[in-house]
Scaffold this motif. Structure first.
Motif, PDB file in Angstrom:
ATOM      1  N   GLY A 193      -3.337  10.612   0.566  1.00  0.00           N
ATOM      2  CA  GLY A 193      -2.357   9.827  -0.742  1.00  0.00           C
ATOM      3  C   GLY A 193      -1.421  11.250  -1.001  1.00  0.00           C
ATOM      4  O   GLY A 193      -0.890  11.504  -0.940  1.00  0.00           O
ATOM      5  N   VAL A 209     -11.124   2.750   2.215  1.00  0.00           N
ATOM      6  CA  VAL A 209     -11.053   1.465   1.350  1.00  0.00           C
ATOM      7  C   VAL A 209     -11.367   0.088   2.468  1.00  0.00           C
ATOM      8  O   VAL A 209     -12.727  -0.526   1.435  1.00  0.00           O
ATOM      9  CB  VAL A 209      -9.284   1.300   0.522  1.00  0.00           C
ATOM     10  CG1 VAL A 209     -10.257  -0.590   0.164  1.00  0.00           C
ATOM     11  CG2 VAL A 209      -9.405   2.341   0.390  1.00  0.00           C
ATOM     12  N   VAL A 220       1.189  -1.480   0.295  1.00  0.00           N
ATOM     13  CA  VAL A 220       0.402   0.161  -0.217  1.00  0.00           C
ATOM     14  C   VAL A 220       0.898   1.746   0.286  1.00  0.00           C
ATOM     15  O   VAL A 220       1.789   1.108   1.170  1.00  0.00           O
ATOM     16  CB  VAL A 220      -0.994  -0.246   1.160  1.00  0.00           C
ATOM     17  CG1 VAL A 220      -1.759   1.379   1.144  1.00  0.00           C
ATOM     18  CG2 VAL A 220      -1.739  -1.492   1.147  1.00  0.00           C
ATOM     19  N   ALA A 221       0.774   2.303  -0.825  1.00  0.00           N
ATOM     20  CA  ALA A 221       1.390   3.252  -0.888  1.00  0.00           C
ATOM     21  C   ALA A 221       0.592   4.011   0.253  1.00  0.00           C
ATOM     22  O   ALA A 221       0.308   4.332   0.995  1.00  0.00           O
ATOM     23  CB  ALA A 221       0.944   4.200  -2.131  1.00  0.00           C
ATOM     24  N   GLU A 266      -2.300   6.547   1.387  1.00  0.00           N
ATOM     25  CA  GLU A 266      -3.417   5.461   0.751  1.00  0.00           C
ATOM     26  C   GLU A 266      -4.210   5.755   2.080  1.00  0.00           C
ATOM     27  O   GLU A 266      -4.224   5.522   3.119  1.00  0.00           O
ATOM     28  CB  GLU A 266      -3.242   4.176   0.271  1.00  0.00           C
ATOM     29  CG  GLU A 266      -4.531   3.452   0.049  1.00  0.00           C
ATOM     30  CD  GLU A 266      -4.821   4.274  -1.252  1.00  0.00           C
ATOM     31  OE1 GLU A 266      -3.861   3.581  -2.589  1.00  0.00           O
ATOM     32  OE2 GLU A 266      -6.075   3.772  -1.746  1.00  0.00           O
ATOM     33  N   VAL A 274      -6.190   3.921   3.795  1.00  0.00           N
ATOM     34  CA  VAL A 274      -6.635   2.443   3.966  1.00  0.00           C
ATOM     35  C   VAL A 274      -8.436   2.070   5.124  1.00  0.00           C
ATOM     36  O   VAL A 274      -8.996   1.565   4.487  1.00  0.00           O
ATOM     37  CB  VAL A 274      -5.683   1.507   4.601  1.00  0.00           C
ATOM     38  CG1 VAL A 274      -4.569   1.555   3.745  1.00  0.00           C
ATOM     39  CG2 VAL A 274      -5.245   2.403   5.808  1.00  0.00           C
TER      40      VAL A 274
END
Lengths: 406, 80
Positions: free
Chosen positions: A383, A68, A59-60, A63, A65
């Motif tokens: 991000g 998501v 995972v960048a 992100e 998370v």
């Protein structure tokens, strides 16, 4: 010259990525390379490729998370609404599943609507159905009310007249003595318990006080003869292997009391669990609660054939447990304990949150995502917006001057 | 009828290890975080009590995980 790499060499090759690759990947690489019989240089190549792809799949930073995870669990949950209040019968036991159960888990209810315990037996007893049945009847809560056919209040004698049901008593393994013994515990100092005939027990209050008599009546009905508080029903269930052979017997209960059951003689205190997450937390601690949350959510999803990545579920469980206690995902937990006023207000009860924050003189440093969306800031810290620029970007003096002249 | 239960052996409880002061320091510097930025566990937690962990201790937790095989995590013991 193309000899397969030796186990020892391969092991050290794989283990140099101890800090990079997770244990499962290292084990898999090791096993698969051995199986394929690759040479050392081929093995190095494969391992390096695995590392490269592993890193690419991470995972960048920045992100979202949590978002998501929320969506990944929320979308399947909408599929479940169509099957709300679906019960999967385990013989005579009902289990709440589907959306209601899901809500229960993330809300961290004090007690689930269908609390269930799965009790395993000690290895020596596990294959013994009789022992299982004996333990099951031992833990099942039996009150005086369960074994009486009728109860009467005798206002002349100031007595409670109980007519016992011998069939039920035999079923539950309760003797007349057990009942009398239990009644002796509540009869009071001046009271007296008397057995009349075969199935009638009379409890004399010994005082001429009608309200007291009524209270005695209530207490008698709720009186525990044997069993564990909270265990309303217990059944014995065979555990079968894939071929259908009975491996062992276990007990499933309606109602739950982990603390009391775990300290029972004869049960396996390492495998016995409950679906009551708060009980798990109180008896076994925060890490066990985290594991229980994951297990319970997984159970609901599996029951509906929904395949949600395990990592999303871990995300939810981690968020609920990282403060050391189990927090619900909602107003009184994860969302309600956010430090930002605007983030809290954007979730539920907007006005109340804003008013109270204003009275306390709270400030909002606008560090989170929602706050910045609300005020229309750009960029929102997520991000690529989550990083700050560290470059100094003053123009060189000469260039700046030239620009001014034209 | 009753006996003392060992919570550390339960299926749901992963392995916990209380780290020494030096080990804790090494772990924290490798991750680049402060102690308080770790997840917490209370010193009254049944597992912390079983291990005798004191507030301020860092506990290493080795979880069995279907995605990673085995994964290591840490919690700071806080009083409460």
């Amino acid at each position: 010259m193309a000899r397969p790499v030796s186990e020892k060499v391969l092991w050290s090759l794989v283990e140099q990525y101890y800090d990079v690759l997770p244990e499962r990947l290292r084990r898999e690489l090791y096993e698969k390379i051995l199986e394929a019989g690759l040479t050392k240089s081929e093995a190095v190549e494969v391992i390096e490729e695995a590392v490269r792809r592993y890193k690419a799949s991470l995972v960048a930073p920045g992100e979202a998370v949590g978002m998501v995870a929320a969506q990944s669990l929320g979308e399947p949950a909408t599929q479940m609404t169509l099957r709300t209040f679906h019960f999967a019968g385990v013989r005579e036991l009902n289990v709440t599943l589907g959306l209601p159960r899901m809500i229960e888990i993330v809300d961290v209810r004090r007690e689930p609507s269908t609390p269930i315990m799965e009790i395993y037996l000690e290895p020596e007893l596990a294959k013994d159905e009789k022992a299982a049945l004996r333990i099951a009847s031992e833990i099942e809560l039996t009150t005086v009310e369960n074994v009486t056919r009728s109860v009467m209040l005798d206002y002349y004698e100031y007595a409670v007249v109980l007519e016992l049901d011998p069939d039920v008593m035999e079923n539950r393994g309760v003797t007349l003595d057990d009942v009398v013994k239990a009644l002796n515990r509540v009869k009071g100092r001046r009271g007296r318990v008397e057995v009349q005939g075969e199935n009638t027990v009379v409890v004399y209050l010994g005082v001429e006080d009608i309200p007291k008599l009524r209270r005695l009546h209530d207490r008698i009905l709720q009186l525990r003869i044997k069993g564990i508080k909270g265990i309303r029903h217990a059944i014995v269930k065979p555990v079968r292997d894939d071929e259908g052979n009975i491996v062992e017997y276990m007990i499933m209960t309606e109602g739950s009391n982990l603390q009391a059951v775990l300290s029972l003689e004869g049960i396996d205190p390492e495998r016995t669990t409950t679906n009551n997450i708060l009980e798990v937390y109180e008896v076994l601690g925060i890490e066990a609660a985290r594991a229980a949350i994951i297990e319970e959510i997984k159970k609901v999803l599996d029951e509906h054939g929904l395949d949600v990545d395990y990592r999303h579920i871990m995300m939810v469980a981690d968020t609920m447990t990282y403060t050391g206690k189990v927090r619900q995902v909602g107003r009184h937990g994860v969302a309600g304990e956010k430090s930002s006023v605007l983030a809290r207000a954007s979730f539920e009860v907007t006005v109340k949150n804003l008013v109270e924050a204003a009275m306390r003189g709270e400030e909002d440093p606008l560090r989170g995502v929602i706050e910045n969306i609300i005020v229309g800031n750009k960029p929102v810290p997520i991000g690529t917006g989550a990083v700050k620029l560290k470059m100094r970007y003053e123009f060189p003096v000469a260039v700046a001057n030239k620009g001014g002249e034209e | 009828m009753t006996r003392k239960i060992n919570v550390l052996k339960h299926r749901l409880v992963p392995r916990h290890v209380v780290l020494s002061r030096e080990d804790a320091k090494r772990v924290l510097s490798r991750m680049g975080v402060k102690k308080t930025e770790l997840p917490w566990m209370f010193s009254t937690d049944p597992v912390a009590e079983a291990l005798g962990a004191q507030p301020g201790d860092v506990v290493m937790i080795i979880r069995e995980s279907p995605t990673a095989g085995r994964s290591v995590s840490y919690r700071l013991v806080i009083s409460g």
